[in-house]
Design a protein around this motif. Structure first.
Motif, PDB file in Angstrom:
ATOM      1  N   GLU A   1       0.810  -1.224   0.000  1.00 25.73           N
ATOM      2  CA  GLU A   1       0.000   0.000   0.000  1.00 25.73           C
ATOM      3  C   GLU A   1       0.843   1.272   0.000  1.00 25.73           C
ATOM      4  OE1 GLU A   1      -2.283  -0.412   3.564  1.00 25.73           O
ATOM      5  OE2 GLU A   1      -3.621  -1.929   2.712  1.00 25.73           O
ATOM      6  N   LEU A   2       2.122   1.152   0.351  1.00 28.23           N
ATOM      7  CA  LEU A   2       2.982   2.334   0.454  1.00 28.23           C
ATOM      8  C   LEU A   2       3.252   2.937  -0.925  1.00 28.23           C
ATOM      9  CD1 LEU A   2       5.645   0.964   2.974  1.00 28.23           C
ATOM     10  CD2 LEU A   2       3.911   2.700   3.437  1.00 28.23           C
ATOM     11  N   PRO A   3       3.457   4.266  -0.966  1.00 29.10           N
ATOM     12  CA  PRO A   3       3.880   4.879  -2.230  1.00 29.10           C
ATOM     13  C   PRO A   3       5.233   4.292  -2.663  1.00 29.10           C
ATOM     14  CG  PRO A   3       3.222   6.550  -0.640  1.00 29.10           C
ATOM     15  CD  PRO A   3       3.232   5.242   0.079  1.00 29.10           C
ATOM     16  N   GLU A   4       5.497   4.303  -3.960  1.00 31.54           N
ATOM     17  CA  GLU A   4       6.681   3.633  -4.514  1.00 31.54           C
ATOM     18  C   GLU A   4       7.982   4.058  -3.830  1.00 31.54           C
ATOM     19  OE1 GLU A   4       9.194   1.267  -6.604  1.00 31.54           O
ATOM     20  OE2 GLU A   4       7.022   1.135  -6.550  1.00 31.54           O
ATOM     21  N   LYS A   5       8.203   5.358  -3.694  1.00 29.17           N
ATOM     22  CA  LYS A   5       9.470   5.846  -3.126  1.00 29.17           C
ATOM     23  C   LYS A   5       9.587   5.461  -1.644  1.00 29.17           C
ATOM     24  CE  LYS A   5      11.802   9.319  -5.015  1.00 29.17           C
ATOM     25  NZ  LYS A   5      12.151  10.621  -5.497  1.00 29.17           N
ATOM     26  N   THR A   6       8.492   5.539  -0.905  1.00 29.52           N
ATOM     27  CA  THR A   6       8.490   5.162   0.514  1.00 29.52           C
ATOM     28  C   THR A   6       8.755   3.670   0.659  1.00 29.52           C
ATOM     29  OG1 THR A   6       6.888   6.906   0.969  1.00 29.52           O
ATOM     30  CG2 THR A   6       7.137   5.208   2.639  1.00 29.52           C
ATOM     31  N   ARG A   7       8.103   2.868  -0.171  1.00 31.88           N
ATOM     32  CA  ARG A   7       8.298   1.421  -0.122  1.00 31.88           C
ATOM     33  C   ARG A   7       9.747   1.060  -0.432  1.00 31.88           C
ATOM     34  NH1 ARG A   7       8.865  -2.107  -3.676  1.00 31.88           N
ATOM     35  NH2 ARG A   7       8.077  -0.867  -5.401  1.00 31.88           N
ATOM     36  N   ARG A   8      10.298   1.686  -1.477  1.00 31.68           N
ATOM     37  CA  ARG A   8      11.688   1.394  -1.865  1.00 31.68           C
ATOM     38  C   ARG A   8      12.650   1.779  -0.745  1.00 31.68           C
ATOM     39  NH1 ARG A   8      15.460  -0.256  -4.820  1.00 31.68           N
ATOM     40  NH2 ARG A   8      17.045   0.970  -5.880  1.00 31.68           N
ATOM     41  N   ALA A   9      12.460   2.951  -0.145  1.00 32.13           N
ATOM     42  CA  ALA A   9      13.337   3.392   0.946  1.00 32.13           C
ATOM     43  C   ALA A   9      13.235   2.436   2.137  1.00 32.13           C
ATOM     44  CB  ALA A   9      12.974   4.813   1.366  1.00 32.13           C
ATOM     45  N   PHE A  10      12.025   2.042   2.462  1.00 27.46           N
ATOM     46  CA  PHE A  10      11.821   1.116   3.587  1.00 27.46           C
ATOM     47  C   PHE A  10      12.500  -0.226   3.313  1.00 27.46           C
ATOM     48  CE2 PHE A  10       9.410  -2.317   5.587  1.00 27.46           C
ATOM     49  CZ  PHE A  10       9.543  -1.965   6.921  1.00 27.46           C
ATOM     50  N   GLU A  11      12.295  -0.765   2.100  1.00 23.73           N
ATOM     51  CA  GLU A  11      12.882  -2.068   1.774  1.00 23.73           C
ATOM     52  C   GLU A  11      14.403  -2.015   1.774  1.00 23.73           C
ATOM     53  OE1 GLU A  11      10.933  -3.014  -1.914  1.00 23.73           O
ATOM     54  OE2 GLU A  11       9.273  -4.018  -0.881  1.00 23.73           O
ATOM     55  N   LEU A  12      14.983  -0.942   1.249  1.00 28.87           N
ATOM     56  CA  LEU A  12      16.441  -0.820   1.249  1.00 28.87           C
ATOM     57  C   LEU A  12      16.978  -0.729   2.675  1.00 28.87           C
ATOM     58  CD1 LEU A  12      17.009   1.652  -1.724  1.00 28.87           C
ATOM     59  CD2 LEU A  12      17.597  -0.786  -1.655  1.00 28.87           C
ATOM     60  N   HIS A  13      16.274   0.030   3.500  1.00 29.15           N
ATOM     61  CA  HIS A  13      16.735   0.197   4.882  1.00 29.15           C
ATOM     62  C   HIS A  13      16.545  -1.082   5.687  1.00 29.15           C
ATOM     63  CE1 HIS A  13      17.633   2.063   8.682  1.00 29.15           C
ATOM     64  NE2 HIS A  13      16.444   1.737   9.162  1.00 29.15           N
ATOM     65  N   ARG A  14      15.363  -1.661   5.606  1.00 28.74           N
ATOM     66  CA  ARG A  14      15.013  -2.790   6.470  1.00 28.74           C
ATOM     67  C   ARG A  14      15.511  -4.123   5.917  1.00 28.74           C
ATOM     68  NH1 ARG A  14      14.320  -3.827  11.593  1.00 28.74           N
ATOM     69  NH2 ARG A  14      13.032  -5.644  11.847  1.00 28.74           N
ATOM     70  N   LEU A  15      15.332  -4.351   4.636  1.00 23.94           N
ATOM     71  CA  LEU A  15      15.658  -5.655   4.066  1.00 23.94           C
ATOM     72  C   LEU A  15      17.094  -5.721   3.542  1.00 23.94           C
ATOM     73  CD1 LEU A  15      12.285  -6.317   2.222  1.00 23.94           C
ATOM     74  CD2 LEU A  15      12.974  -7.037   4.508  1.00 23.94           C
ATOM     75  N   ALA A  16      17.559  -4.636   2.922  1.00 24.94           N
ATOM     76  CA  ALA A  16      18.931  -4.621   2.415  1.00 24.94           C
ATOM     77  C   ALA A  16      19.912  -4.152   3.487  1.00 24.94           C
ATOM     78  CB  ALA A  16      19.028  -3.744   1.177  1.00 24.94           C
TER      79      ALA A  16
END
Length: 166
Positions: free
Chosen positions: A113-128
């Motif tokens: 549900e997150l906007p694209e840029k927010t989702r990408r930032a979250f995934e890079l921070h949390r998952l990567a």
């Protein structure tokens, strides 16, 4: 009428010492002492005993005999922590597995549900496992703006998880 609190304050140490002299360990004597007073609490509150101290000793002796008989029948085996870990099943219970899968599905849907840029930032921070500065360089934002996006993502996820508990 027996006042168990007063009896405990007057006689608990004495009962404990008595049980230790009968050969029980410190912990077993403490448990038996507590069981003695639990038994006294379970008796008819209206009854009056001429010698409550003797009554306590009689209960403690009976509990002691019962424990010794039980230990003779089924020996108590002490094991080290390594043995106990081998006995305990580390696998989660089926209820825990179902609960965790439900929460994971909620998190996946919330991330989608997150906007694209927010989702990408979250995934890079949390998952990567990238730092906020590294994520900022990757998505082309300042460190402060990147942090705001990641914070908003966490808030969104937490809100969705809390909504699911209602």
């Amino acid at each position: 009428m027996l006042d168990v609190r007063q009896l405990f304050m007057r006689h608990a140490r004495e009962i404990h010492r008595y049980l230790r002299r009968r050969g029980h360990s410190h912990d077993a004597a403490a448990d038996l002492t507590q069981d003695t007073f639990v038994r006294v609490m379970a008796i008819d509150a209206g009854e009056d005993y001429a010698n409550p101290r003797a009554y306590l000793h009689m209960i403690a002796r009976n509990l002691s005999v019962d424990l010794l008989r039980r230990e003779r029948t089924v020996p108590f085996i002490t094991g080290c922590d390594e043995h106990m870990q081998a006995v305990a099943d580390p696998a989660p219970t089926p209820e825990t597995v179902v609960y965790d899968r439900q929460r994971l599905a909620i998190v996946e849907a919330a991330i989608a549900e997150l906007p694209e840029k927010t989702r990408r930032a979250f995934e890079l921070h949390r998952l990567a496992e990238m730092t906020i500065a590294e994520v900022g360089r990757e998505v082309g934002l300042s460190t402060t703006r990147t942090w705001v996006l990641i914070r908003d993502a966490y808030r969104h996820l937490r809100r969705r998880l809390n909504e699911s508990q209602v």
